[in-house]
Design a protein around this motif. Sequence first.
Motif, PDB file in Angstrom:
ATOM      1  N   ILE A 182      16.134 -32.217 106.686  1.00  0.00           N
ATOM      2  CA  ILE A 182      15.230 -31.357 105.919  1.00  0.00           C
ATOM      3  C   ILE A 182      14.017 -30.964 106.751  1.00  0.00           C
ATOM      4  CG2 ILE A 182      13.668 -31.297 103.927  1.00  0.00           C
ATOM      5  CD1 ILE A 182      15.693 -33.041 102.432  1.00  0.00           C
ATOM      6  N   TYR A 183      13.439 -31.918 107.485  1.00  0.00           N
ATOM      7  CA  TYR A 183      12.196 -31.652 108.213  1.00  0.00           C
ATOM      8  C   TYR A 183      12.433 -30.929 109.538  1.00  0.00           C
ATOM      9  CZ  TYR A 183       7.592 -32.369 110.305  1.00  0.00           C
ATOM     10  OH  TYR A 183       6.366 -32.178 110.891  1.00  0.00           O
ATOM     11  N   ASP A 218      12.129 -17.327 106.828  1.00  0.00           N
ATOM     12  CA  ASP A 218      11.690 -16.073 106.207  1.00  0.00           C
ATOM     13  C   ASP A 218      11.570 -16.166 104.690  1.00  0.00           C
ATOM     14  OD1 ASP A 218      11.646 -14.913 108.702  1.00  0.00           O
ATOM     15  OD2 ASP A 218      13.693 -14.127 108.558  1.00  0.00           O
ATOM     16  N   SER A 219      11.968 -17.299 104.117  1.00  0.00           N
ATOM     17  CA  SER A 219      11.964 -17.435 102.662  1.00  0.00           C
ATOM     18  C   SER A 219      10.633 -17.992 102.172  1.00  0.00           C
ATOM     19  CB  SER A 219      13.102 -18.352 102.218  1.00  0.00           C
ATOM     20  OG  SER A 219      12.840 -19.700 102.599  1.00  0.00           O
ATOM     21  N   TRP A 220      10.444 -17.934 100.852  1.00  0.00           N
ATOM     22  CA  TRP A 220       9.231 -18.458 100.223  1.00  0.00           C
ATOM     23  C   TRP A 220       9.125 -19.974 100.394  1.00  0.00           C
ATOM     24  CZ3 TRP A 220       9.991 -22.250  96.645  1.00  0.00           C
ATOM     25  CH2 TRP A 220      11.273 -22.344  96.093  1.00  0.00           C
ATOM     26  N   ALA A 221      10.276 -20.629 100.593  1.00  0.00           N
ATOM     27  CA  ALA A 221      10.275 -22.091 100.680  1.00  0.00           C
ATOM     28  C   ALA A 221       9.710 -22.601 102.002  1.00  0.00           C
ATOM     29  CB  ALA A 221      11.693 -22.623 100.492  1.00  0.00           C
ATOM     30  N   TRP A 222       9.581 -21.713 103.008  1.00  0.00           N
ATOM     31  CA  TRP A 222       9.154 -22.178 104.318  1.00  0.00           C
ATOM     32  C   TRP A 222       7.728 -22.722 104.302  1.00  0.00           C
ATOM     33  CZ3 TRP A 222      10.682 -24.330 108.332  1.00  0.00           C
ATOM     34  CH2 TRP A 222       9.958 -24.334 109.529  1.00  0.00           C
ATOM     35  N   GLN A 223       6.882 -22.189 103.437  1.00  0.00           N
ATOM     36  CA  GLN A 223       5.508 -22.693 103.378  1.00  0.00           C
ATOM     37  C   GLN A 223       5.463 -24.157 102.951  1.00  0.00           C
ATOM     38  OE1 GLN A 223       3.117 -21.018 100.158  1.00  0.00           O
ATOM     39  NE2 GLN A 223       4.983 -20.240  99.168  1.00  0.00           N
ATOM     40  N   TYR A 224       6.512 -24.615 102.274  1.00  0.00           N
ATOM     41  CA  TYR A 224       6.603 -26.017 101.880  1.00  0.00           C
ATOM     42  C   TYR A 224       7.420 -26.832 102.883  1.00  0.00           C
ATOM     43  CZ  TYR A 224       5.146 -23.901  97.482  1.00  0.00           C
ATOM     44  OH  TYR A 224       4.473 -23.184  96.519  1.00  0.00           O
ATOM     45  N   LEU A 225       8.503 -26.242 103.400  1.00  0.00           N
ATOM     46  CA  LEU A 225       9.406 -26.981 104.285  1.00  0.00           C
ATOM     47  C   LEU A 225       8.814 -27.222 105.665  1.00  0.00           C
ATOM     48  CD1 LEU A 225      12.831 -25.343 103.346  1.00  0.00           C
ATOM     49  CD2 LEU A 225      11.946 -27.583 102.657  1.00  0.00           C
ATOM     50  N   GLN A 226       7.740 -26.508 106.024  1.00  0.00           N
ATOM     51  CA  GLN A 226       7.093 -26.791 107.297  1.00  0.00           C
ATOM     52  C   GLN A 226       6.044 -27.892 107.159  1.00  0.00           C
ATOM     53  OE1 GLN A 226       4.779 -23.485 108.794  1.00  0.00           O
ATOM     54  NE2 GLN A 226       4.218 -22.818 106.732  1.00  0.00           N
ATOM     55  N   ASN A 227       5.906 -28.412 105.940  1.00  0.00           N
ATOM     56  CA  ASN A 227       4.942 -29.468 105.657  1.00  0.00           C
ATOM     57  C   ASN A 227       5.674 -30.796 105.556  1.00  0.00           C
ATOM     58  OD1 ASN A 227       3.434 -31.279 103.633  1.00  0.00           O
ATOM     59  ND2 ASN A 227       1.881 -29.780 104.177  1.00  0.00           N
ATOM     60  N   ALA A 228       5.270 -31.778 106.361  1.00  0.00           N
ATOM     61  CA  ALA A 228       5.958 -33.077 106.380  1.00  0.00           C
ATOM     62  C   ALA A 228       5.890 -33.771 105.027  1.00  0.00           C
ATOM     63  CB  ALA A 228       5.353 -33.972 107.460  1.00  0.00           C
ATOM     64  N   CYS A 268       8.441 -32.205 102.677  1.00  0.00           N
ATOM     65  CA  CYS A 268       9.799 -32.555 103.101  1.00  0.00           C
ATOM     66  C   CYS A 268      10.136 -33.996 102.752  1.00  0.00           C
ATOM     67  CB  CYS A 268       9.947 -32.338 104.609  1.00  0.00           C
ATOM     68  SG  CYS A 268       9.982 -30.607 105.098  1.00  0.00           S
ATOM     69  N   ALA A 269       9.173 -34.901 102.893  1.00  0.00           N
ATOM     70  CA  ALA A 269       9.407 -36.298 102.539  1.00  0.00           C
ATOM     71  C   ALA A 269       9.629 -36.443 101.044  1.00  0.00           C
ATOM     72  CB  ALA A 269       8.225 -37.153 102.991  1.00  0.00           C
ATOM     73  N   ILE A 270       8.813 -35.770 100.241  1.00  0.00           N
ATOM     74  CA  ILE A 270       8.989 -35.816  98.789  1.00  0.00           C
ATOM     75  C   ILE A 270      10.365 -35.284  98.407  1.00  0.00           C
ATOM     76  CG2 ILE A 270       8.226 -34.830  96.592  1.00  0.00           C
ATOM     77  CD1 ILE A 270       6.385 -36.978  97.498  1.00  0.00           C
ATOM     78  N   LEU A 271      10.775 -34.171  99.028  1.00  0.00           N
ATOM     79  CA  LEU A 271      12.083 -33.575  98.718  1.00  0.00           C
ATOM     80  C   LEU A 271      13.221 -34.519  99.076  1.00  0.00           C
ATOM     81  CD1 LEU A 271      13.803 -31.190  97.818  1.00  0.00           C
ATOM     82  CD2 LEU A 271      13.595 -30.240 100.129  1.00  0.00           C
ATOM     83  N   ALA A 272      13.175 -35.095 100.268  1.00  0.00           N
ATOM     84  CA  ALA A 272      14.241 -36.002 100.705  1.00  0.00           C
ATOM     85  C   ALA A 272      14.305 -37.232  99.814  1.00  0.00           C
ATOM     86  CB  ALA A 272      14.022 -36.402 102.164  1.00  0.00           C
ATOM     87  N   PHE A 273      13.170 -37.836  99.533  1.00  0.00           N
ATOM     88  CA  PHE A 273      13.151 -39.034  98.689  1.00  0.00           C
ATOM     89  C   PHE A 273      13.605 -38.706  97.269  1.00  0.00           C
ATOM     90  CE2 PHE A 273       9.471 -40.826 101.455  1.00  0.00           C
ATOM     91  CZ  PHE A 273      10.380 -41.120 102.452  1.00  0.00           C
ATOM     92  N   THR A 274      13.205 -37.543  96.758  1.00  0.00           N
ATOM     93  CA  THR A 274      13.585 -37.156  95.400  1.00  0.00           C
ATOM     94  C   THR A 274      15.092 -36.980  95.281  1.00  0.00           C
ATOM     95  OG1 THR A 274      11.459 -36.066  94.941  1.00  0.00           O
ATOM     96  CG2 THR A 274      13.357 -35.348  93.645  1.00  0.00           C
TER      97      THR A 274
END
Length: 243
Positions: free
Chosen positions: A85-86, A97-107, A110-116
């Motif tokens: 993910i990270y 290029d997607s809206w999600a990149w502003q979140y996925l470039q943040n560690a 990404c940690a919250i997403l992986a753990f969730t």
Amino acid sequence: MIDPKLIIERLPEFFGAHDGGPMLASSDGLILTLELLGLSLLFGLLMAIPLAVARTSKNRPLSGAVWLFGYVFRGTPLLVQLFIIYYGLAQFDWVRDSWAWQYLQNAYACAILAFTLNTAAYTTEIIAGQIRNTHWGEIEAARSVGMGQWLMLRRIVLPSALRRALPAYSNEVIMMLQSTAIAGLVTLADLTGVARRIYSESYMPFEPFLTAAAIYLALTFALVWLMKRAERRYLAFLGPRKQ
């Protein structure tokens, strides 16, 4: 030999102190670990409840899709999931290029997403198992008073399954606490991240990691105590009746 002076001097850093400042001045250390644990458990549980219902559905494609989700995330190491993910998603142009990149470039995100996603996969199977084990008498009683499928699920099946899932879910909570220790590998300053930073500055590995281990142990005891209290309260109806 252990250097107690180093432990005492650097201990505040595990509680948010930075550059000699007061404790809790930042979210480093304990606060970040608790944030990662609490948010991932909350989002994971919110995901797991509808997924568990889908997992026990008679709709085979729906149940199969949830099974595949659980199989993938329970069958691969959490560290690999976090790295994919990270580090891995960034190689795709459509992700950047997607809206999600502003979140996925943040560690942190990404940690919250992986753990969730990881805890949701395990919790789904825990709750689904308890839904399947719902006593037939509860089902018959609900049907006898005219409850429909969804009303029975909301008022009878899910509340009963969630209560009976507490012992197994308490183990998942403890395992999730231990799993947050890998967050330091993606630049986050959780408890292990702070320990790694102190080690890199002092070249003494034993003292900072021993301190982190002691804090994890204290957190584990606290969580076990809380979960046991919850079990005694919400599972009292399963105990023997007092004469």
